[in-house]
Design an enzyme around this catalytic site. Structure first.
Site, mmCIF file in Angstrom:
data_model
loop_
_atom_site.group_PDB
_atom_site.id
_atom_site.type_symbol
_atom_site.label_atom_id
_atom_site.label_comp_id
_atom_site.label_asym_id
_atom_site.label_seq_id
_atom_site.Cartn_x
_atom_site.Cartn_y
_atom_site.Cartn_z
ATOM 1 C CD GLU B 29 -13.141 2.105 -0.014
ATOM 2 O OE1 GLU B 29 -12.154 2.620 -0.551
ATOM 3 O OE2 GLU B 29 -13.265 2.005 1.221
ATOM 4 C CD GLU B 69 -11.298 1.921 3.664
ATOM 5 O OE1 GLU B 69 -11.759 2.677 4.558
ATOM 6 O OE2 GLU B 69 -10.959 2.319 2.535
ATOM 7 C CG PHE B 92 -3.703 1.615 -2.376
ATOM 8 C CD1 PHE B 92 -2.537 1.510 -3.122
ATOM 9 C CD2 PHE B 92 -4.776 2.317 -2.913
ATOM 10 C CE1 PHE B 92 -2.445 2.095 -4.381
ATOM 11 C CE2 PHE B 92 -4.685 2.904 -4.176
ATOM 12 C CZ PHE B 92 -3.509 2.786 -4.914
ATOM 13 C CG ASP B 94 -0.548 1.613 2.160
ATOM 14 O OD1 ASP B 94 0.574 1.980 2.498
ATOM 15 O OD2 ASP B 94 -0.767 0.999 1.088
ATOM 16 C CG PHE B 95 -6.718 2.214 2.259
ATOM 17 C CD1 PHE B 95 -5.683 3.131 2.387
ATOM 18 C CD2 PHE B 95 -7.386 2.141 1.038
ATOM 19 C CE1 PHE B 95 -5.305 3.946 1.321
ATOM 20 C CE2 PHE B 95 -7.020 2.960 -0.022
ATOM 21 C CZ PHE B 95 -5.981 3.860 0.115
ATOM 22 C CG HIS B 138 -1.768 5.462 -1.287
ATOM 23 N ND1 HIS B 138 -2.054 6.376 -0.316
ATOM 24 C CD2 HIS B 138 -2.935 5.278 -1.957
ATOM 25 C CE1 HIS B 138 -3.326 6.739 -0.397
ATOM 26 N NE2 HIS B 138 -3.886 6.087 -1.386
#
Ligand SMILES: Cc1ncc(C[n+]2csc(CCOP(=O)(O)OP(=O)(O)O)c2C)c(N)n1
Lengths: 332, 338
Positions: B29, B69, B92, B94-95, B138
């Site tokens: 992204e 994602e 990040f 976290d995704f 994040h």
């Protein structure tokens, strides 16, 4: 002035108090995020900051006819939703500054403000995090037959996330009282929605899941409210979910400080020329419903209240580190 | 050789490999940014790491995607098992929550589950870690999560030199590799050779040699461990700092060999304590090096909570130099009862 008779009559159906309430919400959001922008840029606010400037009519219009026991779930750009749903300004300010007494004790920050007593299920820093949660909140209303609804706010960017597709489809399959409000500000971070959304419109894609969907002007409070009232009526009477795609300008960058090399100065200027508050004031004044002085008084009062909340937040202490291991089911 | 930041070293590794091998491409992204505007490429990733890449390699090899994602990692998987070498970026780490299936059920399992028929030379780059006041969603590191999946290799460089050599190795490696870049390290500078070089996986770096206490640290915790070693050296306490560099494969031989000499072990891990690298390494040393130990193993980790936003809470959350120092002193001072 070009005011369609429909707009005018719709505005006229609102009482003076209702109009004032709507305007207060919008100006509170404007004043709040202007102050956040300033303090963030000055390095006084930690972390990341995304402001709602330019989209005020969406939060205000979409939440205008919700009660505290109707639910909303929000995004990383959530200050407007929080304010419109009745979250405490001072508590929000403290939270965003990371201070003690913040609405989530300083543990959440700008991207994680929640107030369950107000039906605000949380801002969300995972893009596409909220739509499935809203399906569940709506399912609760369906099972218990409360007549209440749940509203998911999501961006054009979030509309491309699989979680959003799944949530929309399941909301249709289960016929839950959910409303998906898609805020299309033309960008997901630094990518234009004209690139990232393959379908003709996000509303068209939502309609293909099997629910009523429309695209409206998110700058016009009255258009937002009118569309929401139809969706609410449908949801509350067992008619299932609705999607409303609302077009709005994004005044600033994705985050505060985004240099926005992908937008020309002319484009930015054009975006900022579209103002939901000006639009509202002009409609209401020209329809003879309220006068300009009334707005001026509200503006002054609101900016003063926001300034006071920010000054209080600046002075407030950070949470005591003993709070670190609180609110977790077990600690080691 | 020139001074380069961690971020520049990573970018250089990507650039060199893309020039060398037309099968290498980037997907993620906003890695070019400005798609759909007249200013394509004007962002170069949210940290600017891939700035200039679309100009050099074109939009077919520097691919901006919608926020999807699961499809990003899945598409990278599909390209990898059909012969390309994708480097996917999670903005990040976290995704990973929205695409974990494509990582642990697909990429990690292809080679084994298909009886050795498939190879999946995929790299997933992801920024990790706390310190930026980025809040609960994040700020995670998540390396223990990836480390538990057989089939994945997991890399956590702690400096610019290692970042470059490990990333080139990751791209040339035939297995899926999770490459975790610590946000606090992007600005760190060091001498980095201009040419390509590989650092093999599973070989720990002895960052400081010492005799009294073994201090194992990963990623952004390595500079903190070194600071503690420097401080204690002035008092005559000799601390050996080991950076395993990869958590999978893990160079347990290096750790055991060191503990055999020092008899005292402290592990620093930016992660909640349960099922962490700290507990993993403590378990290995308890099983295979019990006889070497002269003191209980000390672990310095985050508490068993999510990352808090407020600076006062996040500072208490991350393993600090002070906490590391206290743990090393404790391990060093311990004397078994007679
Ligand atoms: C799962 C996930 N992917 C990526 C991001 C990074 N990110 C944060 S906001 C954002 C853009 C969201 O765009 P949109 O939904 O249109 O909302 P807007 O910011 O325009 O209000 C991205 C990519 C994230 N937070 N979560």
């Amino acid at each position: 002035m070009n005011i369609s008779t429909l707009d005018k009559s719709f505005a006229m159906q609102m009482s003076r108090d209702e109009l004032l309430r709507a305007y207060r919400t919008m100006i509170e959001i404007r004043a709040f995020d202007e102050r956040i922008e300033k303090d963030f840029a000055a390095g006084k606010i930690p972390g990341f900051g995304h402001v709602y400037l330019g989209a005020e009519a969406i939060a205000a219009g979409a939440c205008h006819d919700l009660a505290a026991d109707d639910y909303i779930a929000s995004t990383h750009r959530g200050h407007g939703h929080c304010i419109a749903k009745g979250c405490d300004l001072e508590g929000m300010m403290l939270e965003i500054f990371g201070k003690a007494g913040g609405i989530c004790g300083g543990k959440g920050g700008s991207m994680h403000i929640a107030d369950f007593d107000k039906g605000m299920l949380g801002a969300n820093a995972i893009v596409g995090g909220s739509p499935p949660i809203v399906v569940g909140a709506a399912l609760n209303q369906k099972i218990r037959k409360t007549g209440k609804v749940a509203v998911a706010f999501a961006g054009d960017g979030a509309s491309n996330q699989g979680t959003t597709f799944e949530a929309m489809n399941m909301a249709v399959v289960l016929q839950v009282p959910a409303i998906f409000v898609i805020e299309n500000n033309g960008f997901g971070e630094h990518t234009a929605s004209s690139y990232s959304v393959g379908a003709e419109s996000i509303a068209a894609r939502a309609a293909a899941f099997g629910m009523p969907a429309e695209q409206i002007d998110g700058v016009d409070f009255f258009a937002v409210r009118e569309s929401m009232l139809k969706a609410l009526e449908r949801a509350r009477t067992g008619g299932g979910p609705t999607t409303i795609e609302m077009k709005v300008p994004r005044y600033l960058g994705h985050y505060i400080g985004d240099p926005q090399a992908y937008r020309t100065p002319a484009e930015l200027k054009a975006a900022r020329a579209i103002d939901p508050l000006v639009t509202f004031r002009e409609k209401v004044v020209s329809a003879g419903l309220l006068d300009a002085e009334t707005f001026a008084v509200i503006d002054l009062e609101t900016y003063a209240r926001v300034e006071a909340a920010a000054e209080k937040a600046l002075e407030a202490p950070y949470p005591d580190p003993s709070a670190l291991e609180r609110d977790v089911y077990i600690s080691y | 050789m020139a001074k380069k930041t961690y971020l520049q070293a990573i970018a250089e590794a990507l650039r060199l490999e893309m020039r060398r091998d037309p099968n290498v491409f980037l997907i993620g992204e906003d890695i070019a940014g400005g798609a759909g505007t007249d200013h394509r490429g004007s962002v170069g990733g949210i940290f600017g790491l891939t700035s200039g890449f679309i100009e050099e390699f074109g939009a077919d090899r520097v691919i901006d995607t919608p926020i999807s994602e699961s499809a990003i990692i899945g598409a990278a998987n599909g390209a990898a098992i059909t012969g390309m070498r994708p480097v996917a970026e999670l903005m990040f780490v976290d995704f990973v929550g929205v695409c974990l299936d494509q990582i642990f059920n697909q990429a990690a399992k292809f080679r084994y589950m298909f009886g050795g028929k498939a190879k999946c030379p995929l790299v997933i780059r992801a920024p990790i870690g706390g310190g930026l006041r980025a809040g609960a969603q994040h700020s995670a590191t998540l390396h223990p999560l990836f480390t538990m999946f057989p089939g994945l290799k997991v890399v956590m460089p702690s400096n610019p030199y290692d970042a470059k050599g490990l990333l080139i190795e990751a791209i040339r490696n035939d297995d899926p590799v999770i490459f975790l870049e610590h946000k606090l390290l992007y600005g760190m500078e060091a001498d980095v050779p201009d040419e390509a070089y590989c650092i093999p996986f599973g070989e720990a770096d002895f960052v400081r040699e010492g005799d009294d206490v073994t201090l194992v640290a990963f990623s952004a915790m390595v500079p903190r461990a070194v600071e503690v070693a420097d401080r204690l050296e002035r008092e005559g306490i000799s601390v050996e700092v080991i950076d395993p560099r990869t958590t999978s494969p893990l160079d347990k031989g290096a750790i055991l060999e060191s503990v055999e000499r020092t008899g005292r072990l402290v592990i620093v891990d930016e992660s909640p304590p349960r099922c962490s690298m700290a507990s993993d390494i403590a378990g290995i040393v308890a099983q295979e090096g019990f006889a070497f130990l002269k003191a209980p193993i000390e672990a310095v980790t985050c508490p068993h909570t999510s990352s808090p936003f407020s600076p006062s809470l996040e500072d208490a959350y991350m393993p600090s130099v002070e906490r590391i120092e206290a743990a090393v002193r404790k391990a060093h001072a311990y004397r078994a009862a007679a």
